[in-house]
Write a protein that holds these residues in place. Sequence first.
Motif, mmCIF file in Angstrom:
data_model
loop_
_atom_site.group_PDB
_atom_site.id
_atom_site.type_symbol
_atom_site.label_atom_id
_atom_site.label_comp_id
_atom_site.label_asym_id
_atom_site.label_seq_id
_atom_site.Cartn_x
_atom_site.Cartn_y
_atom_site.Cartn_z
ATOM 1 N N GLU A 26 -9.945 -7.828 5.298
ATOM 2 C CA GLU A 26 -9.667 -7.914 6.745
ATOM 3 C C GLU A 26 -8.876 -6.785 7.212
ATOM 4 O O GLU A 26 -7.782 -6.628 6.636
ATOM 5 C CB GLU A 26 -9.121 -9.289 7.039
ATOM 6 C CG GLU A 26 -9.120 -9.505 8.470
ATOM 7 C CD GLU A 26 -8.553 -10.982 8.838
ATOM 8 O OE1 GLU A 26 -7.964 -11.087 9.653
ATOM 9 O OE2 GLU A 26 -9.103 -12.011 8.198
ATOM 10 N N ASN A 27 -9.265 -6.177 8.158
ATOM 11 C CA ASN A 27 -8.572 -5.280 9.231
ATOM 12 C C ASN A 27 -7.384 -5.789 9.643
ATOM 13 O O ASN A 27 -7.709 -6.670 10.847
ATOM 14 C CB ASN A 27 -9.280 -4.312 9.924
ATOM 15 C CG ASN A 27 -8.523 -3.204 10.481
ATOM 16 O OD1 ASN A 27 -7.278 -3.186 10.596
ATOM 17 N ND2 ASN A 27 -9.383 -2.269 10.940
ATOM 18 N N PRO A 28 -6.086 -5.430 9.355
ATOM 19 C CA PRO A 28 -4.979 -6.213 9.980
ATOM 20 C C PRO A 28 -4.852 -5.942 11.283
ATOM 21 O O PRO A 28 -4.278 -6.660 12.343
ATOM 22 C CB PRO A 28 -3.885 -5.985 8.877
ATOM 23 C CG PRO A 28 -4.183 -4.572 8.535
ATOM 24 C CD PRO A 28 -5.696 -4.686 8.228
ATOM 25 N N GLU A 29 -5.324 -4.892 11.655
ATOM 26 C CA GLU A 29 -5.205 -4.281 13.306
ATOM 27 C C GLU A 29 -6.073 -5.151 14.203
ATOM 28 O O GLU A 29 -5.740 -5.380 15.227
ATOM 29 C CB GLU A 29 -5.487 -2.760 13.440
ATOM 30 C CG GLU A 29 -4.338 -2.011 12.575
ATOM 31 C CD GLU A 29 -4.788 -0.469 12.760
ATOM 32 O OE1 GLU A 29 -5.772 -0.130 13.382
ATOM 33 O OE2 GLU A 29 -4.039 0.228 11.825
#
Length: 90
Positions: A26-29
């Motif tokens: 998962e992309n934290p941004e």
Amino acid sequence: MELNNTFKLTNENGDEITYVGLSVVENPENGQRYLIYTEAENAKEQTGKQIDLYACMYGKENGRIVLDPITTEKEKTLIRTFIEKNLKVA
């Protein structure tokens, strides 16, 4: 070795290939999720063989899983970094 998380895709030649999901990143941004996967036959190998890994955007629409290509260099770098740090072949 029994494989879980398998799915089938049809390639450009019309051949159906079975793949196995290895990890979801998962992309934290922005919360976008990415699936890292390989051909199921590759996942059965014990040791000593280099395998191809693939990645795509992973999501759900109307209750169905949707896989889309990764399009930006930033996303590709995120996936490459995750693979280098977290996926080790025995």
